[in-house]
Scaffold this active site. Structure first.
Site, mmCIF file in Angstrom:
data_model
loop_
_atom_site.group_PDB
_atom_site.id
_atom_site.type_symbol
_atom_site.label_atom_id
_atom_site.label_comp_id
_atom_site.label_asym_id
_atom_site.label_seq_id
_atom_site.Cartn_x
_atom_site.Cartn_y
_atom_site.Cartn_z
ATOM 1 N N ASP A 141 0.833 -1.210 0.000
ATOM 2 C CA ASP A 141 0.000 0.000 0.000
ATOM 3 C C ASP A 141 0.860 1.248 0.000
ATOM 4 O OD1 ASP A 141 -2.492 1.465 2.251
ATOM 5 O OD2 ASP A 141 -2.411 1.420 0.052
ATOM 6 N N LYS A 144 2.386 2.787 -6.332
ATOM 7 C CA LYS A 144 2.014 1.834 -7.392
ATOM 8 C C LYS A 144 3.232 1.376 -8.196
ATOM 9 C CE LYS A 144 0.725 5.807 -10.237
ATOM 10 N NZ LYS A 144 -0.368 6.526 -10.912
ATOM 11 N N ASP A 169 -3.303 -3.122 -2.233
ATOM 12 C CA ASP A 169 -4.347 -2.098 -2.320
ATOM 13 C C ASP A 169 -4.210 -1.352 -3.652
ATOM 14 O OD1 ASP A 169 -5.251 0.961 -0.537
ATOM 15 O OD2 ASP A 169 -6.522 -0.550 -1.493
ATOM 16 N N ASN A 170 -5.294 -0.697 -4.096
ATOM 17 C CA ASN A 170 -5.265 0.248 -5.221
ATOM 18 C C ASN A 170 -4.892 -0.348 -6.567
ATOM 19 O OD1 ASN A 170 -3.702 1.967 -2.684
ATOM 20 N ND2 ASN A 170 -5.712 2.623 -3.400
ATOM 21 N N GLU A 199 -11.370 4.207 -1.155
ATOM 22 C CA GLU A 199 -11.765 4.594 0.211
ATOM 23 C C GLU A 199 -12.638 5.850 0.228
ATOM 24 O OE1 GLU A 199 -8.667 3.790 -0.685
ATOM 25 O OE2 GLU A 199 -7.235 5.348 -0.253
HETATM 26 C C1 LIG Z 1 -3.815 10.174 -3.460
HETATM 27 C C2 LIG Z 1 -4.967 9.479 -4.135
HETATM 28 C C3 LIG Z 1 -5.921 10.199 -4.863
HETATM 29 C C4 LIG Z 1 -6.933 9.382 -5.373
HETATM 30 C C5 LIG Z 1 -8.136 9.763 -6.128
HETATM 31 O O1 LIG Z 1 -8.435 9.102 -7.113
HETATM 32 N N1 LIG Z 1 -8.926 10.796 -5.706
HETATM 33 C C6 LIG Z 1 -10.153 11.180 -6.409
HETATM 34 C C7 LIG Z 1 -11.314 11.198 -5.429
HETATM 35 N N2 LIG Z 1 -11.025 12.126 -4.290
HETATM 36 C C8 LIG Z 1 -12.178 12.179 -3.369
HETATM 37 C C9 LIG Z 1 -9.823 11.615 -3.573
HETATM 38 C C10 LIG Z 1 -8.621 11.608 -4.502
HETATM 39 S S1 LIG Z 1 -6.623 7.751 -4.978
HETATM 40 C C11 LIG Z 1 -5.211 8.108 -4.088
HETATM 41 C C12 LIG Z 1 -4.476 7.070 -3.368
HETATM 42 C C13 LIG Z 1 -5.230 6.101 -2.663
HETATM 43 C C14 LIG Z 1 -4.566 5.113 -1.936
HETATM 44 O O2 LIG Z 1 -5.268 4.148 -1.225
HETATM 45 C C15 LIG Z 1 -3.162 5.071 -1.897
HETATM 46 N N3 LIG Z 1 -2.533 4.085 -1.164
HETATM 47 C C16 LIG Z 1 -1.204 4.069 -1.104
HETATM 48 N N4 LIG Z 1 -0.414 4.978 -1.744
HETATM 49 C C17 LIG Z 1 -0.957 5.959 -2.518
HETATM 50 O O3 LIG Z 1 -0.201 6.772 -3.114
HETATM 51 C C18 LIG Z 1 -2.420 6.042 -2.604
HETATM 52 C C19 LIG Z 1 -3.078 7.037 -3.346
HETATM 53 MG MG LIG Z 2 -3.978 2.533 -0.558
#
Ligand SMILES: Cc1cc(C(=O)N2CCN(C)CC2)sc1-c1cc(O)c2nc[nH]c(=O)c2c1
Ligand SMILES: [Mg+2]
Length: 214
Positions: A141, A144, A169-170, A199
């Site tokens: 996590d 990527k 994750d992701n 999330e």
């Molecule tokens: C920083 C980020 C922005 C995201 C997104 O699509 N967004 C649109 C929707 N809005 C609401 C939020 C922002 S998803 C995400 C993300 C999520 C994880 O779980 C991560 N886990 C580990 N390391 C990561 O770099 C990591 C990045």
């Molecule tokens: Mg994550």
């Protein structure tokens, strides 16, 4: 100046959660992220899948790549069996500092070691530094681009054994296409995708569970 988002998340934990009660720490972070500020914790929906895999594996030795504020660290550590231990690697020292306090607020500091630095630098030294033979469970996590190089490094360092469970994750959002292709095509892994959502949002995301076959 002012506070950072991780510092505001920590304050929400200290104001809303009960010391020593890991469930209340998890709930306080989820509340903060749903009602105050989105943050990149695995969250409650994917967290429920994480819980079920950790409970099934019941790991004595667990590794987390990417601590952030310690939310998934707490989710994993609260489910470890007696004698179980979790090592979590975090590149960002500010995240690590907040995570240590979140983990302590949950009362789980004795089962967790937060290690600061780059995963690629630390993985070759985990055996000698922490006396680890191999990992029963690995949660990916962090970033990527590092999922694939880091599991190849774990393989090369002999830190995976027949049956080690990797959970990533992701794999959809932000997405790890090279990692997915590798674990799904390799004869050395048995992979399964758990569909879910990013999330605290309705965007698609999911977790990939891959069992190392040796
Ligand atoms: C920083 C980020 C922005 C995201 C997104 O699509 N967004 C649109 C929707 N809005 C609401 C939020 C922002 S998803 C995400 C993300 C999520 C994880 O779980 C991560 N886990 C580990 N390391 C990561 O770099 C990591 C990045
Ligand atoms: Mg994550």
């Amino acid at each position: 100046t002012g506070t950072t988002r991780p510092q505001r998340l920590l304050r929400a934990v200290q104001e809303r959660a009960t010391r020593g009660d890991s469930e209340s720490v998890i709930a306080a972070i989820d509340h903060f992220c749903r009602h105050q500020e989105w943050a990149m914790n695995v969250g409650d929906e994917k967290g429920f899948i994480l819980d079920s895999v950790v409970s099934e594996v019941s790991p004595q030795t667990a590794l987390e790549l990417g601590t952030y504020c310690g939310y998934s660290t707490v989710r994993i550590a609260r489910l470890l069996p007696p004698g179980g231990h979790l090592i979590t690697l975090e590149f960002n020292p500010n995240y690590a500092a907040v995570a240590r306090q979140v983990i302590a607020w949950a009362g789980l500091e004795d089962m967790v070691q937060v290690v600061e630095g780059a995963s690629g630098d630390w993985i070759p030294h985990l055996r000698e530094h922490f006396g680890i033979e191999s990992f029963d469970f690995v949660f990916l996590d962090h970033w990527k681009e590092l999922y694939l190089p880091d599991i190849k490094l774990l393989e090369e360092c002999g830190l995976l054994r027949k049956g080690t469970v990797l959970l990533a994750d992701n794999v959809i959002c932000p997405g790890t296409p090279d990692y997915l292709e590798y674990v799904r095509k390799s004869q050395s892994y048995e992979s399964h995708y758990f569909g879910s959502h990013l999330e605290y949002t309705r965007a698609e995301d999911g977790l990939e569970k891959s069992v190392y076959l040796g």
